[in-house]
Design a protein around this motif. Structure first.
Motif, mmCIF file in Angstrom:
data_model
loop_
_atom_site.group_PDB
_atom_site.id
_atom_site.type_symbol
_atom_site.label_atom_id
_atom_site.label_comp_id
_atom_site.label_asym_id
_atom_site.label_seq_id
_atom_site.Cartn_x
_atom_site.Cartn_y
_atom_site.Cartn_z
ATOM 1 N N HIS A 194 -14.032 -1.077 4.868
ATOM 2 C CA HIS A 194 -13.729 0.346 4.818
ATOM 3 C C HIS A 194 -14.958 1.101 5.292
ATOM 4 O O HIS A 194 -16.062 0.922 4.751
ATOM 5 C CB HIS A 194 -13.360 0.829 3.420
ATOM 6 C CG HIS A 194 -13.087 2.304 3.394
ATOM 7 N ND1 HIS A 194 -11.914 2.851 3.863
ATOM 8 C CD2 HIS A 194 -13.886 3.368 3.053
ATOM 9 C CE1 HIS A 194 -11.973 4.165 3.780
ATOM 10 N NE2 HIS A 194 -13.162 4.500 3.294
ATOM 11 N N THR A 206 -0.460 2.447 7.302
ATOM 12 C CA THR A 206 -1.088 1.396 8.093
ATOM 13 C C THR A 206 -0.525 1.342 9.507
ATOM 14 O O THR A 206 0.685 1.461 9.720
ATOM 15 C CB THR A 206 -0.881 0.033 7.411
ATOM 16 O OG1 THR A 206 -1.464 0.064 6.102
ATOM 17 C CG2 THR A 206 -1.515 -1.081 8.214
ATOM 18 N N PHE A 219 -10.793 -5.460 -2.025
ATOM 19 C CA PHE A 219 -10.288 -6.327 -0.967
ATOM 20 C C PHE A 219 -9.434 -7.414 -1.618
ATOM 21 O O PHE A 219 -9.867 -8.094 -2.549
ATOM 22 C CB PHE A 219 -11.453 -6.922 -0.178
ATOM 23 C CG PHE A 219 -12.323 -5.866 0.450
ATOM 24 C CD1 PHE A 219 -12.007 -5.333 1.695
ATOM 25 C CD2 PHE A 219 -13.438 -5.368 -0.214
ATOM 26 C CE1 PHE A 219 -12.780 -4.333 2.268
ATOM 27 C CE2 PHE A 219 -14.223 -4.369 0.339
ATOM 28 C CZ PHE A 219 -13.895 -3.845 1.590
ATOM 29 N N PRO A 252 -7.088 6.420 5.072
ATOM 30 C CA PRO A 252 -6.645 6.875 3.744
ATOM 31 C C PRO A 252 -7.165 8.244 3.350
ATOM 32 O O PRO A 252 -6.648 8.855 2.415
ATOM 33 C CB PRO A 252 -7.179 5.787 2.803
ATOM 34 C CG PRO A 252 -8.316 5.163 3.542
ATOM 35 C CD PRO A 252 -7.948 5.232 4.986
ATOM 36 N N ALA A 281 -14.397 0.313 -3.347
ATOM 37 C CA ALA A 281 -13.508 -0.396 -2.424
ATOM 38 C C ALA A 281 -13.030 -1.696 -3.068
ATOM 39 O O ALA A 281 -13.724 -2.284 -3.903
ATOM 40 C CB ALA A 281 -14.223 -0.690 -1.106
ATOM 41 N N CYS A 289 -12.247 4.952 8.230
ATOM 42 C CA CYS A 289 -11.005 4.189 8.336
ATOM 43 C C CYS A 289 -11.108 2.901 7.525
ATOM 44 O O CYS A 289 -12.201 2.480 7.154
ATOM 45 C CB CYS A 289 -10.672 3.850 9.788
ATOM 46 S SG CYS A 289 -11.905 2.817 10.607
ATOM 47 N N THR A 290 -9.969 2.290 7.275
ATOM 48 C CA THR A 290 -9.902 0.963 6.673
ATOM 49 C C THR A 290 -9.403 0.006 7.743
ATOM 50 O O THR A 290 -8.421 0.294 8.441
ATOM 51 C CB THR A 290 -8.933 0.946 5.477
ATOM 52 O OG1 THR A 290 -9.332 1.930 4.530
ATOM 53 C CG2 THR A 290 -8.927 -0.415 4.805
ATOM 54 N N ALA A 305 -6.791 -3.982 1.820
ATOM 55 C CA ALA A 305 -8.068 -3.351 1.486
ATOM 56 C C ALA A 305 -7.770 -1.923 1.075
ATOM 57 O O ALA A 305 -6.846 -1.292 1.606
ATOM 58 C CB ALA A 305 -9.019 -3.373 2.683
ATOM 59 N N ALA A 306 -8.523 -1.436 0.097
ATOM 60 C CA ALA A 306 -8.307 -0.074 -0.393
ATOM 61 C C ALA A 306 -9.646 0.537 -0.760
ATOM 62 O O ALA A 306 -10.622 -0.180 -1.011
ATOM 63 C CB ALA A 306 -7.377 -0.078 -1.614
ATOM 64 N N ALA A 307 -9.674 1.854 -0.785
ATOM 65 C CA ALA A 307 -10.903 2.565 -1.106
ATOM 66 C C ALA A 307 -10.580 3.870 -1.806
ATOM 67 O O ALA A 307 -9.485 4.422 -1.650
ATOM 68 C CB ALA A 307 -11.718 2.842 0.163
ATOM 69 N N GLY A 361 -5.411 2.675 1.442
ATOM 70 C CA GLY A 361 -5.933 1.603 2.269
ATOM 71 C C GLY A 361 -4.902 1.069 3.229
ATOM 72 O O GLY A 361 -3.944 1.752 3.599
ATOM 73 N N ALA A 418 0.855 -1.177 0.000
ATOM 74 C CA ALA A 418 0.000 0.000 0.000
ATOM 75 C C ALA A 418 0.897 1.235 0.000
ATOM 76 O O ALA A 418 1.462 1.600 1.026
ATOM 77 C CB ALA A 418 -0.918 0.003 1.222
#
Length: 815
Positions: A729, A809, A550, A763, A548, A745-746, A531-533, A522, A421
């Motif tokens: 997320h 993170t 995963f 993020p 999002a 938050c993630t 995980a990302a958004a 993320g 990330a």
């Protein structure tokens, strides 16, 4: 709107530097660091000039070796072609008809580049021009012509600054190094004087003295100043070049050997940014690596040697910054900015440049680094049989690579795996043994795209969540005519308004577009899951969406929620747009039924549960809680097989990077979800199963090993029971998947035999702290970051101090 960037580097640097990338590699140094064959009492300037020349030619090689013979032929063919067309007549106004008038910055910049190629062939044994007196005389005459008519201290800068301060002086100094024993002293003094005017030091932009040089520009200028110092035999100038790498003038503020927290340079998380807001590891980052590494080795064991103890930042960048974004020798397009539109610089060529620069750096690096990098490069070279590295580089890089390949003591490193990330450049890379997926995100911090000077004309959606799927068995996906032929409105992973767009970047100068969203990025868990958004605030449209992703061992889940627009146009989410090359017709299976393979076929596939494309993998459309609650159910999937024709000039009209008008045709298989006209709170859910068989895809769809637990404007969450993993997320305070979050938050939580692993990130960078309540008991904290506080109990509460962490993170291990 496109925002101008006054500090942008000219788009033409890629063509010029990529063309000479192999030639800029270093010859190996002897154990003491001096060039092979250098006498201990040799004149230091002569020693370093010989070393600089060897960097360009590679020195002696075995012309009977097929690999070297092929490299020499490539050099000879290119140089001979330009030699043949060189105008040597009296009264000429240009050296080449297509570069007239010579006074134009783009034309004299490219003229010097061509002269350098001819000079390199002249100085390289085994070419038809090697040692030619006629060629030498013509080169000397051409240099005098350009100095008198085009590039001299009396002329003010005009047009693109880069030609004046980097492009032309670098090629001129290289040419002078090669011809140094032939150039009259008076002429050499003139050329050195011209370069001193336009590139006096590495520290400042000459045409904008208040602007400090950073990143690749600083590294390039340091090399130019060093070559000028050698040719002028000026110790102070050489010291200036060396000190420029560390930015001694400004007490290290723009040092290339420091981690930055904003703006241009290397970040500790592996990100690299240039032009203030562009993720540019694959081009500008590679140039910095190459130029800085070249200068370190050039000056080694001399009184001007680079001794900055922080050079470790450059060494660490190979593993942190470059290794994760190179896949079997390909440089990932998500890190190449506007260079994706350059016909002559596909991903495998920019990847080869980076590989060359890494092996170059290994020659002067501490053994522990060098050994690891050589093994890494050996793996890349061996696995890429689609675009063999040995056929992409010149003699200097070839010699180094062959030495590595022939050394049984150097192992070939396997493909890198893990989840990365890159919070500081809005990029996410997920790597598995057979494939990798890269997300290109954007925000108010990181540009969605850069365009300008006629480059990247259709890059509108490249930063809107485009998902690049790399397959170890399909290394030509993005490098084989992709950008000239792909539908730029349907890039994989993106949610788009179907409005017609105008070309971007067609005017002079370069600019970037940064959207207004805060959330992009993320969290990574155990270097394995992620995980990302990204909040999508579409450019020039009312389209809004919450997206999002995963990332699991064998799957990537993509969710979209709160998809809304009011412009009266259709909105689409693109699941796939796969390049099938010139004549590909792989089988598409949907819910067990084979679909037509004829070009031009299209069909709606309502209610589809899964699909499979031979040679790529599977796609699953799971139950979406948002759809179920609305009564819609099923994915509104559409498929299309089409044949698209385009020309590289359609996306790049740059003065020296512009594409050809030759038409290119490729076939594509596109899968997309139609949200309808002006949707209100629409959603989607799909799963990518790279490399999966049709049978495995069907089983995955039926068994549902991963469940979508939430897909709303509040939270998007999934559960992978086999892994003991829950990931979510949160867009706002709320509950999902048994987790309760106090704010955006993630979160990833994995329960296993060794305890509980936890990862949290912000993020959007909007909060100061966030609390997450877990749905199971925790007895104690085994390990936690300084920013993480855990209150154990039946419903433990985790408090994370996210303020100032720039979206990185935060982790803890609990029991």
């Amino acid at each position: 709107m496109r925002m101008p960037h006054s500090g942008s580097t000219g788009p033409r640097r890629r063509t010029i530097l990529a063309a000479s990338a192999a030639a800029s590699a270093l010859v190996p140094l002897a154990a003491g660091g001096t060039a092979w064959g250098a006498a201990p009492d040799a004149d230091p300037y002569d020693t370093l000039l010989a070393r600089a020349a060897a960097q360009l030619t590679g020195g002696a090689c075995d012309a009977a070796d097929p690999d070297f013979a092929a490299a020499l032929k490539v050099l000879d063919t290119q140089a001979s072609g330009w030699w043949k067309d060189l105008d040597r007549s009296a009264g000429r106004t240009a050296l080449w008809a297509d570069l007239s008038p010579a006074k134009d910055p783009g034309n004299f910049g490219q003229s010097y580049t061509r002269l350098r190629t001819i000079a390199t062939a002249w100085a390289t044994p085994g070419t038809s021009l090697s040692g030619s007196a006629e060629a030498a005389d013509a080169l000397l005459d051409a240099l005098r012509f350009l100095h008198a008519d085009a590039y001299n201290p009396s002329r003010p800068e005009s047009g693109n600054w880069w030609f004046w301060e980097i492009g032309a002086p670098r090629a001129l100094m290289d040419t002078c190094v090669l011809l140094r024993e032939k150039i009259a002293a008076a002429d050499l003094a003139k050329y050195v004087s011209a370069v001193a005017k336009f590139c006096p030091d590495p520290d400042r932009r000459t045409n904008a003295p208040t602007l400090s040089e950073t990143g690749a520009n600083r590294a390039d200028k340091a090399v130019i100043v060093a070559l000028r110092g050698l040719l002028a035999r000026d110790a102070a100038t050489l010291a200036l070049a060396r000190d420029g790498l560390s930015d001694v003038r400004d007490k290290g503020r723009n040092s290339l050997f420091t981690y930055v927290t904003s703006g241009d340079g290397f970040y500790e998380d592996g990100s690299f940014v240039q032009h203030g807001s562009v993720a540019y590891t694959g081009t500008y980052g590679s140039v910095l690596l190459g130029s800085a590494g070249q200068l370190i080795a050039l000056l080694a064991d001399s009184e001007w040697a680079v001794t900055d103890p922080k050079t470790s930042v450059l060494y660490e960048a190979v593993d942190r910054t470059f290794s994760p974004v190179v896949f079997d020798g390909l440089m990932m397009d998500a890190l190449r900015g506007r260079a994706i539109s350059r016909e002559k610089a596909p991903d495998h060529k920019d990847g080869a440049v980076t590989l060359t620069n890494i092996l170059q750096l290994a020659d002067g690096a501490p053994a522990a680094y060098a050994e690891r990098w050589r093994a890494l490069a050996k793996g890349w070279i061996r696995r890429n049989t689609s675009h063999p590295y040995l056929g992409l580089v010149g003699v200097p890089a070839l010699a180094r690579a062959k030495a590595v390949l022939d050394d049984d003591a150097v192992p070939a490193t396997d493909r890198l795996t893990g989840h990365f990330a890159f919070a500081d450049m809005d990029r996410v890379v997920h790597r598995r043994p057979g494939w990798a997926l890269t997300l290109s995100l954007s925000s108010k911090r990181i540009a969605a795209y850069e365009a300008g000077n006629g480059e990247n004309l259709h890059g509108w959606y490249t930063g809107d969540g485009m998902a690049y799927l790399y397959d170890g068995d399909d290394l030509g996906q993005f490098g084989d005519g992709f950008w000239a032929t792909v539908d730029p409105y349907r890039l994989p992973g993106t949610t788009v308004d179907t409005r017609t767009r105008a070309d971007i970047g067609s005017g002079g100068g370069t600019g970037t577009y940064r959207p207004k969203n805060a959330v992009a990025g993320g969290a990574a868990l155990d270097d394995r899951f992620g995980a990302a958004a990204m909040e999508l605030l579409a450019d020039g449209s009312t389209l809004r969406a919450k997206k999002a992703w995963f990332f699991l061992d064998n799957a990537v889940l993509a969710l979209g929620a709160d998809i809304t627009a009011s412009d009266g146009r259709s909105i689409e989410t693109v699941v796939e747009n796969r390049n099938l090359y010139e004549d590909g017709a792989p089988r598409l299976t949907v819910d067990g039924r084979r679909q037509p393979t004829r070009t031009g076929w299209s069909a709606p596939l309502p209610g589809a549960r899964w699909a499979h494309l031979d040679g790529t993998g599977g796609y699953v459309f799971p139950d979406d809680p948002a759809q179920s609650s609305s009564g819609r159910g099923g994915a509104r999937l559409h498929a299309l097989r089409d044949e698209r024709t385009g020309a590289w000039q359609d996306i790049n009209t740059g003065a020296d990077t512009g594409g050809s008008t030759t038409l290119v045709t490729r076939r594509y298989l596109t899968l997309w979800l139609d949200h309808g006209v002006s949707p209100a709170a629409s959603s989607y859910a799909y799963v990518l199963l790279p490399g999966a068989s049709a049978a495995a895809t069907a089983v995955w769809s039926h068994s549902r090993p991963v469940r979508v637990l939430a897909n709303t404007a509040t939270a998007q969450a999934v559960e992978a029971r086999r892994h003991g993993l829950v990931a979510a997320h949160f867009w706002q305070p709320g509950n999902a998947a048994g987790l309760t979050a106090s704010g955006p938050c993630t979160v990833l939580v994995r329960r296993g035999s060794d305890g509980v692993s936890l990862a949290v990130a912000d993020p959007g960078r909007t909060g100061t702290s966030v609390t997450v309540e877990l749905p199971f008991a925790v007895r104690k904290v085994v390990r936690a970051d300084d920013t993480v506080t855990v209150t154990p109990g039946r419903r433990p509460v985790v408090t994370v101090r996210v303020d100032g962490s720039r979206g990185h993170t935060h982790t803890a291990h609990l029991r």
